[in-house]
Each structure stands twice: as structure tokens, then as C-alpha cells.
Design a protein around this motif. Structure first.
Motif, PDB file in Angstrom:
ATOM      1  N   ILE A  22      45.386  12.045 -23.954  1.00  8.96           N
ATOM      2  CA  ILE A  22      44.932  10.686 -24.912  1.00  8.96           C
ATOM      3  C   ILE A  22      44.485   9.631 -23.757  1.00  8.96           C
ATOM      4  O   ILE A  22      43.561   9.124 -24.009  1.00  8.96           O
ATOM      5  N   SER A  23      44.915   9.501 -22.734  1.00  7.66           N
ATOM      6  CA  SER A  23      44.754   8.893 -21.531  1.00  7.66           C
ATOM      7  C   SER A  23      43.472   9.161 -21.012  1.00  7.66           C
ATOM      8  O   SER A  23      42.509   8.236 -20.674  1.00  7.66           O
ATOM      9  N   VAL A  41      38.686  15.458 -28.646  1.00 10.54           N
ATOM     10  CA  VAL A  41      39.269  14.899 -29.993  1.00 10.54           C
ATOM     11  C   VAL A  41      40.282  16.106 -30.663  1.00 10.54           C
ATOM     12  O   VAL A  41      41.301  15.606 -30.982  1.00 10.54           O
ATOM     13  N   PRO A  42      39.375  16.968 -31.007  1.00 12.86           N
ATOM     14  CA  PRO A  42      40.166  18.258 -31.604  1.00 12.86           C
ATOM     15  C   PRO A  42      41.375  18.678 -30.975  1.00 12.86           C
ATOM     16  O   PRO A  42      42.425  19.067 -31.866  1.00 12.86           O
ATOM     17  N   GLY A  47      47.334  18.617 -31.164  1.00 12.42           N
ATOM     18  CA  GLY A  47      48.659  18.201 -30.416  1.00 12.42           C
ATOM     19  C   GLY A  47      49.697  17.310 -31.150  1.00 12.42           C
ATOM     20  O   GLY A  47      50.641  17.563 -31.510  1.00 12.42           O
ATOM     21  N   ILE A  48      48.666  16.430 -31.856  1.00 14.59           N
ATOM     22  CA  ILE A  48      49.513  15.263 -32.714  1.00 14.59           C
ATOM     23  C   ILE A  48      50.285  16.033 -33.824  1.00 14.59           C
ATOM     24  O   ILE A  48      51.012  15.739 -34.345  1.00 14.59           O
ATOM     25  N   ILE A  78      41.349   5.178 -36.083  1.00 15.88           N
ATOM     26  CA  ILE A  78      40.799   5.928 -35.164  1.00 15.88           C
ATOM     27  C   ILE A  78      39.754   6.846 -35.840  1.00 15.88           C
ATOM     28  O   ILE A  78      38.312   6.678 -35.566  1.00 15.88           O
ATOM     29  N   VAL A  79      39.993   7.463 -36.938  1.00 16.20           N
ATOM     30  CA  VAL A  79      38.894   8.146 -37.774  1.00 16.20           C
ATOM     31  C   VAL A  79      37.641   7.090 -38.356  1.00 16.20           C
ATOM     32  O   VAL A  79      36.724   7.480 -38.113  1.00 16.20           O
TER      33      VAL A  79
END
Length: 114
Positions: A22-23, A41-42, A47-48, A78-79
Motif C-alpha cells: 500500500i505504501s 491495486v489488484p 490481500g485485503i 478509494i473506488v
């Protein structure tokens, strides 16, 4: 019970990895390397999703309740930012909203496996 503790230990490793991803993505969006950021992003989303599933499965062994409402709210923002191609906002949301949420989740997970 031991399987769930093991899953939490693995989840902790995933969280550390995810925070790093993410960082890096946030850095990309904030420094104009948008394509590189979007390419990450994918895997961040995967991971999330994996972490959230693990938290649901281990809910009964967690020492404190972890709510994903905050997380879902930020993911929706974010979306929206992605739909609007607002890359600076995406970077900021990643860095200042998502990472602290996962630090918090990490602390809860850590306190549950000790």
C-alpha cells in the motif's frame, strides 16, 4: 483452536506485506507514476480480501472485536477516487487512511497470538 492461531500468525505476515505494498502504491500515485500504482491495486485488493476473510474465520480467538466498517468505508472512497482518476487522492487515502487501519488490525492480531 491452534489452527486459528496459526492463521492469525500468517495473517500478521500478510498485513506487514500489505502495508508495504500500500505504501509503495501510495508513493507511485503521489509521485506521478500512476500506471505503476494502478498495476498494484489488484494485488492489494486481493490481500485485503484475504485478510478480511481470515479475520472472519478467527473472530472467536481474537482478543478484541475488529470492525471492518471503517475499512469498507475507505475502500468505497478509494473506488470513487479511482473512478474519478484522482490519483493524488488515491495516494493519500492509501497512505493516511488504509495504512493506519491495517496497523490497528495488526496490533489486534498481535495481541491475540501472544
Amino acid at each position: 483452536m491452534n489452527e486459528k492461531i496459526e492463521l492469525l500468525k500468517t495473517t500478521d505476515d500478510y498485513i506487514i506485506n500489505l502495508k508495504s505494498q500500500i505504501s509503495k502504491a501510495a508513493d507511485c500515485f503521489q509521485s506521478g507514476e500512476d500506471e505503476k500504482g494502478f498495476n498494484m491495486v489488484p494485488s492489494i485488493a486481493e490481500g485485503i480480501e484475504g485478510i478480511v476473510k481470515a479475520l472472519q474465520v478467527t473472530k472467536d480467538v481474537l482478543k478484541q472485536d475488529i470492525s471492518v466498517d471503517d475499512l469498507n468505508e475507505k475502500l468505497n472512497e478509494i473506488v470513487e477516487a479511482i473512478e474519478n482518476q484522482d490519483t493524488l487522492l488515491i495516494g493519500d487515502l492509501f497512505q493516511y487512511e488504509l495504512i493506519p487501519i491495517f496497523k490497528n488490525i495488526e496490533q489486534c492480531v498481535n495481541s491475540s497470538v501472544k
